[in-house]
Design a protein around this motif. Sequence first.
Motif, mmCIF file in Angstrom:
data_model
loop_
_atom_site.group_PDB
_atom_site.id
_atom_site.type_symbol
_atom_site.label_atom_id
_atom_site.label_comp_id
_atom_site.label_asym_id
_atom_site.label_seq_id
_atom_site.Cartn_x
_atom_site.Cartn_y
_atom_site.Cartn_z
ATOM 1 N N ARG A 9 -10.253 7.880 -23.345
ATOM 2 C CA ARG A 9 -10.049 7.607 -21.678
ATOM 3 C C ARG A 9 -8.040 7.008 -21.518
ATOM 4 N NH1 ARG A 9 -13.312 3.502 -18.335
ATOM 5 N NH2 ARG A 9 -11.603 3.251 -16.285
ATOM 6 N N GLU A 44 -7.243 0.942 -13.697
ATOM 7 C CA GLU A 44 -7.097 -0.019 -15.420
ATOM 8 C C GLU A 44 -5.695 -0.800 -15.740
ATOM 9 O OE1 GLU A 44 -8.867 4.101 -16.075
ATOM 10 O OE2 GLU A 44 -6.949 4.064 -15.251
ATOM 11 N N CYS A 79 -6.564 -4.182 -14.511
ATOM 12 C CA CYS A 79 -7.581 -4.717 -15.003
ATOM 13 C C CYS A 79 -7.513 -6.337 -14.744
ATOM 14 C CB CYS A 79 -8.031 -4.070 -16.748
ATOM 15 S SG CYS A 79 -9.150 -5.196 -17.571
ATOM 16 N N CYS A 111 -11.253 -0.939 -13.356
ATOM 17 C CA CYS A 111 -11.292 -0.572 -14.147
ATOM 18 C C CYS A 111 -12.271 0.720 -13.577
ATOM 19 C CB CYS A 111 -11.758 -1.064 -15.773
ATOM 20 S SG CYS A 111 -10.546 -1.878 -16.521
ATOM 21 N N SER A 112 -13.427 0.359 -13.002
ATOM 22 C CA SER A 112 -14.269 0.832 -12.639
ATOM 23 C C SER A 112 -14.182 1.621 -11.414
ATOM 24 C CB SER A 112 -15.959 -0.097 -11.722
ATOM 25 O OG SER A 112 -15.022 -0.395 -10.779
ATOM 26 N N HIS A 113 -12.917 1.412 -10.049
ATOM 27 C CA HIS A 113 -11.703 2.636 -9.734
ATOM 28 C C HIS A 113 -11.014 2.849 -10.444
ATOM 29 C CE1 HIS A 113 -14.418 0.228 -6.641
ATOM 30 N NE2 HIS A 113 -14.181 0.946 -6.137
ATOM 31 N N ASP A 114 -10.987 3.739 -11.343
ATOM 32 C CA ASP A 114 -9.584 3.889 -12.532
ATOM 33 C C ASP A 114 -8.001 3.584 -12.615
ATOM 34 O OD1 ASP A 114 -11.211 6.219 -12.906
ATOM 35 O OD2 ASP A 114 -11.730 6.873 -11.666
ATOM 36 N N CYS A 163 -10.702 -3.497 -20.184
ATOM 37 C CA CYS A 163 -12.171 -4.073 -20.165
ATOM 38 C C CYS A 163 -13.001 -3.096 -19.935
ATOM 39 C CB CYS A 163 -11.911 -5.428 -20.109
ATOM 40 S SG CYS A 163 -13.161 -5.150 -17.273
ATOM 41 N N ARG A 164 -13.121 -2.146 -19.399
ATOM 42 C CA ARG A 164 -14.144 -1.063 -18.539
ATOM 43 C C ARG A 164 -14.763 -1.212 -17.752
ATOM 44 N NH1 ARG A 164 -13.239 2.323 -23.380
ATOM 45 N NH2 ARG A 164 -11.835 2.313 -25.125
ATOM 46 N N HIS A 165 -15.247 -2.539 -17.439
ATOM 47 C CA HIS A 165 -16.180 -2.994 -16.579
ATOM 48 C C HIS A 165 -16.042 -3.735 -15.572
ATOM 49 C CE1 HIS A 165 -16.298 -6.796 -18.741
ATOM 50 N NE2 HIS A 165 -16.452 -6.234 -19.561
ATOM 51 N N CYS A 166 -14.913 -3.950 -15.069
ATOM 52 C CA CYS A 166 -14.475 -4.587 -14.092
ATOM 53 C C CYS A 166 -13.824 -3.910 -12.846
ATOM 54 C CB CYS A 166 -12.606 -5.310 -13.899
ATOM 55 S SG CYS A 166 -11.605 -4.232 -14.325
ATOM 56 N N ASP A 167 -14.086 -4.630 -11.145
ATOM 57 C CA ASP A 167 -13.976 -3.815 -10.698
ATOM 58 C C ASP A 167 -12.678 -2.392 -10.542
ATOM 59 O OD1 ASP A 167 -14.660 -3.451 -7.458
ATOM 60 O OD2 ASP A 167 -12.313 -3.371 -6.712
#
Length: 352
Positions: A140, A105, A108, A100-103, A94-98
């Motif tokens: 990515r 994925e 996710c 994903c934002s912490h690398d 999704c690229r935007h959840c917590d």
Amino acid sequence: MSLAHGYAVTSTTAPLAPHTFERRAVGPNDVRIDVLYSGICHSDLHQARDDWGGAQYPMVPGHEIIGRVVEVGAEVSTLKVGDYAGVGCMVDSCRHCDACSHDLEQYCEEGPTYTYNSQDRQTGELTMGGYSDHIVVEQRFVVKVSEKLDLKAAAPLLCAGITTWSPLRHWKVGPGQKVGVIGLGGLGHMGVKFAKALGAHVVMITTTPEKGADAKRLGADEVLVSRDPVQMKAHANSFDFLLNTVPVGHDTNPYMSLLKRDATLCLVGVITGLEPALMGASVIFGRKHVTGSAIGGMAETQEMMDFCAEHGIVADVEVIDIKDVNQAWERMASNDVRYRFVIDMATIKPAA
């Protein structure tokens, strides 16, 4: 769009057979990779036979992919044409959840898009994996692969490698620690190599004494036969970390006695039930931990690939022609491989 040639299964009982399908066009952030080698993971067989549910057909398996970049989108900055590249178990998130934002994925919250048997977030079409001549993936989710590595033996790093690397790094395995790797298969042999390279004292834990010599060749300092009560007692309360790579339901209770107080056993192989159930006492007395870990995020996967290039670490592989893939699956099912099959994708021919 581009025409791709691969091997697919069309039902739970069908063999792998030639299959032609379309890949999406290369977008601004996409990388097109000509597949050179594709590792065979036990999960390919599980997915194809719908052992875990949710199988969609036709299914082109494969998520241990090494290839050469042949086209990049206008906004791609991490790779260029001619680079060697790798694709693992995921091709999007999704690229935007917590997570994903912490690398991270792989965790996710909306669910990652898997390399095959998943829904492409861009097109809505079924994703198709690495048993094919090329693949198109967002930058990515592509890692750069060093020319120092033996490319065919590097393919399993994208699943078997990262699945063992991630927990070893997360639980900070290193010098001064005694680490046990349970099970010497595709995952276990990578766990031994990584734990040793990270500086730990490594004990291969197996039910099969005959695997002892090979475990030491791979880097194990000791071998513990778990069916031997005398050996198990001698190692009781001595391990800082246990990496459990066994892929099927099994009795984990005996292994808990090996852990020190506050130490951890991490499951990376089995996603079905533990048989028999884990006893509460095996955790309560000693304040011990049972946890799990799934592959790794993309930043962590690149870190692993760079570490492997620096230390010369790759999988032990048997390279096959694509025409022999069904026999390889049969051999894998009966544990007749040391320790990973890899398909030479130069042997693929377009479907008639």
